[in-house]
Design a protein around this motif. Structure first.
Motif, PDB file in Angstrom:
ATOM      1  N   PRO A 100       0.820  -1.214   0.000  1.00  0.00           N
ATOM      2  CA  PRO A 100       0.000   0.000   0.000  1.00  0.00           C
ATOM      3  C   PRO A 100       0.852   1.263   0.000  1.00  0.00           C
ATOM      4  N   GLY A 101       0.540   2.155  -0.915  1.00  0.00           N
ATOM      5  CA  GLY A 101       1.205   3.442  -0.962  1.00  0.00           C
ATOM      6  C   GLY A 101       2.652   3.400  -1.397  1.00  0.00           C
ATOM      7  N   GLY A 102       3.146   2.232  -1.740  1.00  0.00           N
ATOM      8  CA  GLY A 102       4.551   2.120  -2.116  1.00  0.00           C
ATOM      9  C   GLY A 102       4.703   1.689  -3.548  1.00  0.00           C
TER      10      GLY A 102
ATOM     11  N   GLU B  44       4.362   4.019  -9.041  1.00  0.00           N
ATOM     12  CA  GLU B  44       3.978   4.154  -7.637  1.00  0.00           C
ATOM     13  C   GLU B  44       2.472   3.984  -7.507  1.00  0.00           C
TER      14      GLU B  44
ATOM     15  N   PRO C  48      -1.186   4.613  -5.796  1.00  0.00           N
ATOM     16  CA  PRO C  48      -1.808   5.674  -4.998  1.00  0.00           C
ATOM     17  C   PRO C  48      -2.113   5.133  -3.604  1.00  0.00           C
ATOM     18  N   GLU C  49      -2.372   6.057  -2.687  1.00  0.00           N
ATOM     19  CA  GLU C  49      -2.732   5.654  -1.336  1.00  0.00           C
ATOM     20  C   GLU C  49      -3.985   4.790  -1.392  1.00  0.00           C
ATOM     21  N   LEU C  50      -3.961   3.678  -0.674  1.00  0.00           N
ATOM     22  CA  LEU C  50      -5.099   2.762  -0.701  1.00  0.00           C
ATOM     23  C   LEU C  50      -6.084   3.132   0.398  1.00  0.00           C
ATOM     24  N   THR C  51      -7.106   3.898   0.012  1.00  0.00           N
ATOM     25  CA  THR C  51      -8.187   4.264   0.914  1.00  0.00           C
ATOM     26  C   THR C  51      -9.490   3.920   0.208  1.00  0.00           C
TER      27      THR C  51
ATOM     28  N   GLY D 197     -10.197   6.697  -2.205  1.00  0.00           N
ATOM     29  CA  GLY D 197      -9.279   6.650  -3.336  1.00  0.00           C
ATOM     30  C   GLY D 197      -9.621   5.542  -4.314  1.00  0.00           C
TER      31      GLY D 197
END
Length: 161
Positions: free
Chosen positions: A20-22, A30, A32-35, A38
């Protein structure tokens, strides 16, 4: 109206995501942020780019969610309880489970987005109601053999919808 992406297997995006996020791996972009928000936004953008909005009505999304959940169930259909507990040990089965879980979640997120349901708030509220409805039992109240419970009811004598 919110749009829904088709599952990863239909969109040509098979494979498992990186951390996640990496970075998703060497040579990969890259992530994206996993929300929840999102992921919902990505699904809306994916479907909008393909003009799928008119097809993503609440009824159609609910039906698609049911179909995908059935596809997840199909993986386990003829397995024993012991085999089902080890399904993720086989890379091919694990890949299928991951894909179907992703499909179920994608349709659920799109369904909730389209109807304005805050999926995390809905889940938290349901857990709170269940904690009241099904109070914690002491060890003396628990059956010694879990198989003595009905598979449809977590508490003998109670009815669970």
């Amino acid at each position: 109206m919110t749009e829904q992406s088709e599952g990863p297997e239909r969109s040509g995006q098979r494979g498992q995501p990186g951390p996640p996020g990496g970075s998703a791996g060497p040579g990969r972009p890259e992530l994206p942020e996993l929300t929840v928000a999102g992921l919902q936004r990505r699904l809306v953008e994916f479907a909008a780019a393909r003009d799928w909005g008119p097809f993503h009505t609440p009824k159609n999304l609910a039906a698609a969610l049911s179909v995908e959940a059935s596809e997840l169930l199909e993986i386990f259909q003829w397995l024993t309880p012991e085999q089902s507990a080890r399904v993720m040990e086989d890379p091919e089965s694990a890949h299928r489970v991951n894909d179907e879980v992703a499909d179920v979640l994608a349709y659920l997120l799109q369904f909730c987005d389209g109807l304005g349901v805050d999926v995390l708030a809905a889940l938290a509220a349901k857990i709170e109601r269940n904690e009241v409805r099904f109070p914690r039992k002491t060890s003396a109240e628990r059956p010694s053999n879990p198989s003595s419970l009905s598979p449809c009811s977590p508490d003998p004598g109670s009815s669970v919808p």
